[in-house]
Structures are given as structure tokens and as C-alpha cells.
Design an enzyme around this catalytic site. Structure first.
Site, PDB file in Angstrom:
ATOM      1  N   ARG A 385     -10.560  -2.280  -0.604  1.00 35.00           N
ATOM      2  CA  ARG A 385     -10.618  -1.462   0.610  1.00 35.00           C
ATOM      3  C   ARG A 385     -10.785  -2.338   1.860  1.00 35.00           C
ATOM      4  O   ARG A 385     -10.544  -1.900   2.974  1.00 35.00           O
ATOM      5  CB  ARG A 385     -11.796  -0.481   0.457  1.00 35.00           C
ATOM      6  N   LEU A 389      -5.868  -1.372   4.139  1.00 38.89           N
ATOM      7  CA  LEU A 389      -5.869  -0.482   5.304  1.00 38.89           C
ATOM      8  C   LEU A 389      -6.356  -1.178   6.571  1.00 38.89           C
ATOM      9  O   LEU A 389      -5.765  -0.974   7.639  1.00 38.89           O
ATOM     10  CB  LEU A 389      -6.662   0.793   4.998  1.00 38.89           C
ATOM     11  N   VAL A 507      -6.219   8.217   2.302  1.00 34.12           N
ATOM     12  CA  VAL A 507      -6.319   7.490   1.024  1.00 34.12           C
ATOM     13  C   VAL A 507      -7.545   6.558   0.998  1.00 34.12           C
ATOM     14  O   VAL A 507      -8.150   6.295   2.025  1.00 34.12           O
ATOM     15  CB  VAL A 507      -5.032   6.684   0.721  1.00 34.12           C
ATOM     16  N   GLU A 508      -7.884   6.088  -0.176  1.00 36.43           N
ATOM     17  CA  GLU A 508      -9.037   5.201  -0.408  1.00 36.43           C
ATOM     18  C   GLU A 508     -10.335   5.772   0.169  1.00 36.43           C
ATOM     19  O   GLU A 508     -11.139   5.054   0.752  1.00 36.43           O
ATOM     20  CB  GLU A 508      -8.770   3.794   0.152  1.00 36.43           C
ATOM     21  N   GLY A 509     -10.509   7.076   0.042  1.00 32.92           N
ATOM     22  CA  GLY A 509     -11.703   7.754   0.565  1.00 32.92           C
ATOM     23  C   GLY A 509     -11.371   8.376   1.904  1.00 32.92           C
ATOM     24  O   GLY A 509     -11.308   7.661   2.921  1.00 32.92           O
TER      25      GLY A 509
END
Ligand SMILES: Cc1cc2nc3c(=O)[nH]c(=O)nc-3n(C[C@H](O)[C@H](O)[C@H](O)COP(=O)(O)OP(=O)(O)OC[C@H]3O[C@@H](n4cnc5c(N)ncnc54)[C@H](O)[C@@H]3O)c2cc1C
Length: 838
Positions: A385, A389, A507-509
Site C-alpha cells: 500500500r 497508489l 481499492v486497497e481499503g
């Protein structure tokens, strides 16, 4: 006067005790000395026999109580045990999946910010951006070549897919194996290199980067590299690195999105027939959606909950979340249909399977790792993460700043470049600030990961803050471009990023959850110096051991709280003059001190928040969201200070750094103000307020400051290049982005001639209408020289191309709208309904 000195001495002593986290007996001694001193008449400037006013009784009582409390047995009986009993039911509990998430990552600079007294050497030790010669060559070679080949409009609109030649180029050059070690056929690049490569590609095509990014983040490649069996490593890694296998990873389902651990996807250990042989395996049923690359994948990474009712693995019935590798051509795997996420073209779709039998060897890491899936995912996420991003968000903000600043200088209205208008200056200054901050935070975080850290809290914080700021930058860029940014077509360089914003946010939380739950509510458990240990002590099954640990930690925690209260008040009253700063901080010394001051205030409020909200921490999300914002500002400020150092203290960047620092601190204060205004325990808020804001809040950077900054951004040169570094920025005028760069230089070169022409037009000497060549007229009337006229004529054509938007034949658009195949809803019977129906 003497009274004042006495009071001053008393306060100084209290500060000294609090800041040095003095033991209880020393506090008792101090209380006794000052009470006695006051009684002796020191307050009147001369000694006389003690008097006994009422307040002296209070003083002696405090001294006596504190002294008595310093005896271990008394402390245990009257302080520790009641506190232990009271907190046991109130403090947040940690579930098994939460514990796995918390234990998966590392703590680093976040813990320093939580401590209230950051150790600067820890940040300064983080390496500046460093790439090996091979990584640099890859960034400047195949990455640039890929960018040149990526045609965003063709991908996004015409094909609605990634063309084969791009897939081939990506495969052949090893882009899909950047994180796979060299030993297994990958490139084995550092996190910093991956981040820069991903960023550069994303500045060219947000869709194009997705197919590179996904195999290089959480998924089969990383999971096999870290946890796979030798056989899995030997077979799959070289194939993944070369792109002979296209991976995807399926965690999310219709009923388990943010709460992914609640998945209904299930595996049951059973014996079955595989390749004609009786085999120990797992019968899998799953229903997943939103899976990136799934429509093209050959290898499906699957997360499911594993049960073993017959105890065939000898580990009991409920084994837990498990990860497996399933070839997509395996009988029973349903895959290939596509979602249309925000009009983007990268492949994304659902996958399902019912009672699909797979051998137990397909579990990642084999049967031994069955049940460890969540821990494996969280460990990979904590590092991953930090890369994808933040890299794409930083690159988007830099690319948007580069194009928008050029456009704002080229595009004129009211006879003025729009970038010179104050209304436009404001969003442009915000974009410049964001570009500097996000690149700074991206770089320092990638360096941490390169050094082996898995920063759980920082990665969550950076994920939400970078994608949110990127969203703001895209909106600013669109506003500044007006209709030019809105009308889509091959010449539009904003729409790709605009369409992809929601993907990064989700995405990714998804960001709301990441901000309000993960960053602070769970982050505090990780980064707070004592909280996690206290909760562990409270949850310890061995009560005696728990109480002992609790008592030890509680004492340190109380001293920590007192030192933060005193430190916050002191530094806020003295404007950080006495706060610490790293050696040789040079012109940024004041900002390091301000960071230390803010960190004290944050530590105090964070501490009170976790202590007083306890188990309510996860539901008081408006409070925890603001605390996350405050922490994010401290992290951004740390990052820009570090960047300024790493960039060699560029004098031209100092004004920008000052601008960022003022705004970070302003937003930090606003976040804490919001916390205190809404803090549910009002007396605690009243107590914290004078410590945190004894002299009010800080102000943001001024308008004049923003104007100076924007004027620099509107000029081609080293400052603008540094601010927008490591993106794909062609200067070929046949390219839609290169055209802007080329035209910008011409605008600057023709400034004087243009002013002469404008003056003549204003006076009415030259007519500027479509039916007249006004430049030729200006030349014929002696307003412009021959050379000036020819140069301005070239510029006029360039500007016309820069501001042009695409238009289309209506029939071709209608053809595009016709649906190719009827849609299929994603609502499917639940497995038990399915079985019942049969
Ligand atoms: C384009 C795209 C690509 C994706 N790729 C993949 C992939 O490759 N593999 C994969 O497994 N998944 C993938 N996902 C799934 C993605 O991770 C999920 O969309 C995400 O986890 C959110 O789940 P959800 O969409 O079901 O939202 P929900 O969980 O329904 O959440 C809705 C909203 O509620 C908020 N929320 C939920 N719980 C809380 C809480 N406790 N506190 C505060 N707010 C909360 C969320 O922040 C969100 O704003 C992808 C999604 C998209 C859109």
C-alpha cells in the site's frame, strides 16, 4: 515580585518533573517543598514562622497521597487494581484478524510522531531516492519507450482494452516481474524503483499502468515469493516474471467488501480425484467481484475460509482464512466476464466457482500455511500500500500540474493568461503544494520500504491522503481548463486521470474506512508507545502476569501523559523556540521545531483520545478521522522537510517549502480544533484546550505567498522541472502533452512582441476578427517586425491547437453506444440456496 518568582519557580519545577517523567516520590517531594515554602512566607519575600492557610492542607494532602502511592503494595492495591478492573471492560478489544493486521506491519516514523518527541535521526537516516544503474536504465529506457507506445485514447475509448502489442512489450521487458527476485527470473527491483516506474507509466496512461501495477502488488507473485513452497516458487515465479502467467488476486465478494475477513467463500478439506488419482484436497465455493485482471488471468489467487470437518489436516475444524492458486482453466472456474469500472479500460471482472476440487498443494505455502492467509495478506499490504497508489497519485498530481500550468500560461482570456488571475492562482498554488508534498511523501515512504520496513500506519495514511489530494488536483486541473478539460477526445489529457480517481479512492481499503478506522483507530494501537501493551495486559489470560505488565505500563503511560501536557503548553506558549531540531537544520530549523511542537500537541490529544474513548474509538469515527488528518499533516510536513534536505537545499524551493509547512500546520491545527470542539468527554476537552491552543491557532500561507509561487510555476525552468520530475513529459509538438511544453516556450519567447500586438489591438489600430489576418496587418502597419510577425503567427497556430477540443461524427458515437451483449446481473444464489434448489 517575589510571589511571581516563587510561582515561576514552582511552575518550572513542575515542567521539569513532567518533561523528565519523574518518579512519584519526586513529585511528592516537590509538592511538600513548595507547600512548605509557601507557608514559610516565601511568597511575601521574607521568611517568618509557618502559617497554616487552608490551601496548605491541600498541598500536604497531595504530597502525602503521592508519597504513599509510591509504595509498591499501596500502588497495586489502590491504583493498579481499580484501574485494571475499570479499564478491562472499557478499552478496545483486539480480535484475531485485527491482531494479525496489527502484528503484520512495522512501526517507524509514525511512532516518533506519536511519541511527542521525535528522534530526528530516524527520519534523516532514511535514504534519499537511490536507484541502481540498472534500475535507472530501466526507468529511462523501457519505461519511457512503453510510455511512448501507450495511446490513452485508443485504450480508453476505441478498444476499451489494452492492445496486444502493449501486453507483449510489457511481458518481454519484464515489467510484470519487477518485485520477483532475480533468482526466480524477475527483475528484483527495489520499492523505490518500482514506485518511480509505476509513477512514470501512470503519468501517461492510468489504464496502462494498472496491468503493470497489479502483478507487482499484493497478489500471486508477491505471495509466492514470500510464502510459497519451493515447488510453487520454481514453477510459477519464472512464468509470472515473463508474463507466461497473468495473475489476479480475488479477495472481495458481494457481501465482503471493506469487511473482507467476513468472506463467505469457503473451502472444505476432502479427498477427491485429481488427474485421475485419489488426492487430498479442498472443495472450494466462491463468489468474488471487482477483480482486476481477472478477465485475462491464467492464474487466480483466491482467499477463502477453510474448514476441515474430518480433521484430515490434523489441525481441528476451523482452520481460518487460506490462500490458494487456481489455474483459470481448471474445471469449474467461472471467469472472463467484465465490469466497467468508471469507464476505465483495464480488465476487471467477477469470478465464481461451486464445489471446485483443488489439490492441497495449491494452497500458497502448502498445507502448513493453511489458515495463515490473513496474516500473509496484511504483511504484504503494509508494504504494498506504500507503493502503487502513492506512486500513481503523486505522478498524477505532477503531470496535472505540468499540463495545467502550461495551459494556464498559454490560454488567455480578458487579454491575460488565465494563470495570472488570482482566482486561478489559488487552485494552481494548491496543485503546486500538493505535487511537492505527495512526491516528498511518496519518495520517503518508498525508501522506508526499500530498507525493509512494512509501515502499516504510514501506508494507510498515505494511501488515503495521496488519493484524496490527487482527487482535489484533478478537480483543480479541470476547473482551470474549463471546457477544454471536460470535452473528451484524443487531445484530452485529463479525462483518463479523472475517470480513474474513484478507483484509487476505493481499492486497497476504501478511503472513508482507511481514514476513519485504519489510520488512527487501529494505528494508535500500533504506534502509541503504551496502548497496545496495556490492551495485551488487560486481555492476558494469565491475570497475575497481566496485572504486573499493566502496572508497569500504566506508570510509564501516566508519566508520558504529564510530559506531553507540560511539553505542549510550554512549546505552544513559547512558539517552539525551545523545541528540538536536528543538527545543521539550516534555513528550515524553525519548521523542524514547529514539527516538534505539533508532535507534542498531537501526542497529548492522541493519548487522551485513546484513553478516554477506549472501546468507543472505533465508532467515534469523526474524531478518529480528524486525528488521522492531523497525523497525515505531520507526516507530510516531515516528508517535505526531508525532501528539501535530500534535494540539496535548493534555494528556489525554500519559498515552496515554507508555503507547504504553513499550510500543513494550519490544517493540523484545524484538525485538532475539530477534535476538541467535538470531543465527547467535555471536561477533558476543556483541560486540553489551553494546553494545545493557549494562544490560538496558526494561520495558513498568505495570498501573496501563493502568487509568488504560481509565478514561478508558470515559467519553464529548473523549479518547474523539479516540481514535476519523474513523469513522462515529451516536448514533441505532435504529442498532445508535448504540444503544451513546446507552446509554453514560444509564449515566453514572444512575450514582448505579443504585448505590442495587444496594445495595437486595444487602440483599434489592428482588427482581430476571423475574417482578417491581424498579424499580417500589424506587420504592414509597422507594429511588428517581420521576424516578430512570423514568430507570432506560428504561436497563434500553436495556441489554436492547444485550446482545440475534439469533435465527432454523430453516427460514429451512436454506433459506440450500441450494447455488444446483454448484461448479466451479479446477483447469484447463495451456495446453500443453490444446493437446496438442486
Ligand atoms: C476498480 C476496482 C478494482 C478492484 N480490484 C480488486 C482486486 O483486484 N481484488 C480484490 O480482491 N478486490 C478488488 N477491488 C475491491 C476493493 O478492494 C473494494 O471495492 C473495497 O475493499 C471496498 O469494498 P466495497 O466496494 O464492497 O465497499 P463497501 O465495503 O460496501 O463500503 C462502502 C463504503 O462504506 C465505507 N465503510 C465500510 N466499512 C466501514 C467502517 N467500518 N467504517 C467506516 N466506513 C466504512 C467504505 O469506506 C466505503 O466508503 C476492486 C475494486 C474496484 C472498484
Amino acid at each position: 515580585m517575589a510571589e511571581l518568582i516563587f510561582a515561576g519557580l514552582a511552575l518550572a519545577a513542575l515542567f521539569a518533573l513532567a518533561m523528565n517523567r519523574a518518579p512519584l516520590w519526586l513529585w511528592a517531594l516537590a509538592a511538600a517543598v513548595f507547600t512548605f515554602g509557601a507557608q514559610m512566607g516565601l511568597v511575601h519575600g521574607h521568611l517568618h514562622w509557618p502559617v497554616f492557610p487552608w490551601w496548605s492542607l491541600l498541598g500536604w494532602l497531595v504530597a502525602a497521597l503521592v508519597f504513599v502511592a509510591s509504595f509498591p503494595e499501596i500502588k497495586r492495591k489502590y491504583i493498579t487494581l481499580p484501574a485494571y478492573g475499570a479499564l478491562k471492560g472499557v478499552m478496545p478489544t483486539i480480535s484475531e484478524t485485527e491482531r494479525e493486521a496489527l502484528e503484520a506491519g512495522t512501526v517507524g516514523w509514525d511512532a516518533e510522531l506519536f511519541s511527542g518527541a521525535p528522534d530526528w535521526s530516524k527520519l534523516r537516516r532514511t535514504a534519499p531516492i537511490t536507484l541502481t544503474a540498472e534500475e535507472r536504465a530501466f526507468l529511462d529506457g523501457p519505461t519511457v519507450e512503453l510510455c511512448k507506445r501507450l495511446n490513452d485514447w485508443r485504450i480508453r475509448h476505441e478498444l476499451h482494452d489494452i492492445p496486444d502489442d502493449i501486453w507483449r512489450f510489457i511481458r518481454e521487458n519484464g515489467f510484470l516481474g519487477m518485485l520477483i527476485s532475480r533468482a526466480h527470473g524477475g527483475l528484483g527491483f527495489s520499492a523505490q524503483a518500482q514506485s518511480l516506474i509505476i509513477g512514470k507509466i501512470s503519468s501517461r496512461s492510468p489504464d496502462g499502468v494498472t496491468i503493470v501495477m497489479v502483478p507487482n502488488s499484493l497478489g500471486p507473485g508477491e505471495l509466492i515469493e514470500k510464502y510459497g513452497t519451493d515447488a510453487q516458487k520454481e514453477y510459477f515465479l519464472p512464468r509470472l516474471a515473463k508474463g507466461e502467467e497473468i495473475p489476479c488476486f480475488a479477495l472481495t465478494g458481494p457481501f465482503s467488501g471493506s469487511d473482507a475477513a467476513s468472506m463467505r467463500d469457503v473451502g472444505v478439506v476432502a479427498r477427491g480425484v485429481h488427474e485421475g488419482k485419489d488426492t487430498l484436497g479442498v472443495k472450494l465455493s466462491w463468489d468474488k467481484r471487482y477483480i482486476t485482471l481477472a478477465p485475462n488471468a491464467t492464474l487466480l489467487g483466491l482467499a477463502f475460509r477453510l474448514f476441515d470437518p474430518d480433521n484430515l489436516l490434523g489441525r481441528g475444524e476451523d482452520i481460518g482464512i487460506t490462500l490458494a492458486l487456481v489455474p483459470t482453466n481448471h474445471p469449474g472456474v467461472e471467469i472472463g466476464r467484465r465490469h466497467l469500472p468508471a469507464g476505465a479500460a483495464f480488465p476487471n471482472g467477477p469470478t465464481r466457482g461451486r464445489e471446485v476440487f483443488i489439490p492441497v498443494d495449491w494452497i500458497i505455502g502448502g498445507a502448513e500455511r493453511a489458515g495463515q492467509g490473513w496474516r500473509m495478506l496484511m504483511a504484504c499490504l503494509a508494504a504494498g500500500r506504500s507503493i502503487s497508489l502513492p506512486a500513481t497519485s503523486a505522478a498524477a498530481t505532477k503531470a496535472l500540474l505540468r499540463t495545467t500550468s502550461a495551459y494556464a500560461r498559454i490560454r488567455k482570456q480578458f487579454n491575460l493568461p488565465i494563470g495570472f488571475m488570482e482566482g486561478v492562482e489559488e487552485p494552481l498554488a494548491r496543485m503546486a503544494e500538493t505535487a511537492y508534498e505527495l512526491e516528498a511523501a511518496r519518495a520517503v515512504t518508498a525508501s522506508m520500504v526499500s530498507a525493509g520496513e512494512k509501515p502499516a500506519v504510514i501506508s494507510a495514511l498515505l494511501k488515503y491522503v495521496s488519493t484524496e489530494r490527487m482527487r482535489q488536483s484533478v478537480n483543480d486541473a479541470l476547473d482551470i481548463h474549463g471546457g477544454r478539460g471536460i470535452c473528451d477526445g484524443p487531445s484530452n489529457y485529463i479525462q483518463g486521470a479523472y475517470q480513474m480517481v474513484p478507483v484509487g479512492i476505493t481499492v486497497e481499503g476504501a478511503n472513508i474506512l482507511t481514514r476513519t478506522l485504519i489510520t488512527f483507530a487501529q494505528g494508535a494501537l500500533r504506534s502509541h508507545p503504551y496502548l497496545f501493551t496495556e490492551i495485551e495486559a488487560l486481555q492476558d489470560d494469565d491475570q497475575e502476569r497481566g496485572i504486573e505488565l499493566f502496572e508497569e505500563t500504566l506508570g510509564q503511560h501516566v508519566a508520558f501523559t504529564l510530559s506531553n501536557g507540560a511539553g505542549a503548553l510550554f512549546h505552544n506558549l513559547t512558539f517552539a523556540v525551545f523545541a528540538s531540531s536536528p543538527p545543521n537544520a539550516g534555513p528550515t530549523r524553525g519548521w523542524w521545531k514547529e514539527l516538534a511542537r505539533a508532535s507534542r500537541s498531537f501526542a497529548l490529544v492522541a493519548d487522551m483520545t485513546v484513553a478516554l474513548l477506549g472501546g468507543g474509538l472505533k465508532v467515534k469515527q469523526k474524531i478518529t478521522g480528524r486525528m488521522a488528518d492531523a497525523l497525515a499533516e505531520l507526516y507530510l510536513l516531515s516528508s517535505v522537510l526531508k525532501r528539501y534536505e535530500d534535494d540539496g537545499r535548493q534555494t528556489a524551493d525554500l519559498a515552496l517549502l515554507n508555503y507547504c509547512a504553513m499550510n500543513c500546520l494550519y490544517r493540523f491545527d484545524q484538525a485538532l480544533l475539530g477534535v476538541l470542539r467535538n470531543f465527547p468527554v467535555r471536561p477533558a476537552a476543556w483541560a486540553m484546550w489551553p494546553l494545545v491552543f493557549p494562544l490560538g491557532t496558526r494561520r495558513p500561507a498568505s495570498d501573496a505567498h501563493g502568487k509568488a509561487l504560481v509565478r514561478q510555476v508558470l515559467q519553464p525552468g529548473a523549479f518547474r522541472d523539479r516540481l514535476t520530475r519523474d513523469i513522462f513529459s515529451p516536448d514533441d509538438p505532435s504529442d498532445r502533452v508535448g504540444l503544451l511544453e513546446y507552446a509554453l516556450k514560444k509564449v515566453i519567447a514572444n512575450e514582448e512582441a505579443d504585448k505590442k500586438l495587444e496594445r495595437a489591438i486595444r487602440k483599434g489600430d489592428v482588427k482581430r476578427y476571423h475574417n482578417n489576418d491581424w498579424i499580417a496587418e500589424a506587420k504592414s502597419k509597422g507594429v511588428l517586425t517581420e521576424e516578430e510577425a512570423s514568430s507570432l503567427a506560428e504561436l497563434r497556430d500553436l495556441v489554436a491547437r492547444v485550446i482545440a477540443v475534439d469533435d465527432f461524427d454523430a453516427a460514429s458515437l451512436a454506433a459506440r453506444r450500441a450494447p455488444a451483449a446483454p448484461p448479466l446481473t451479479t446477483v447469484r444464489p447463495e451456495p446453500h440456496e443453490h444446493i437446496a434448489a438442486e
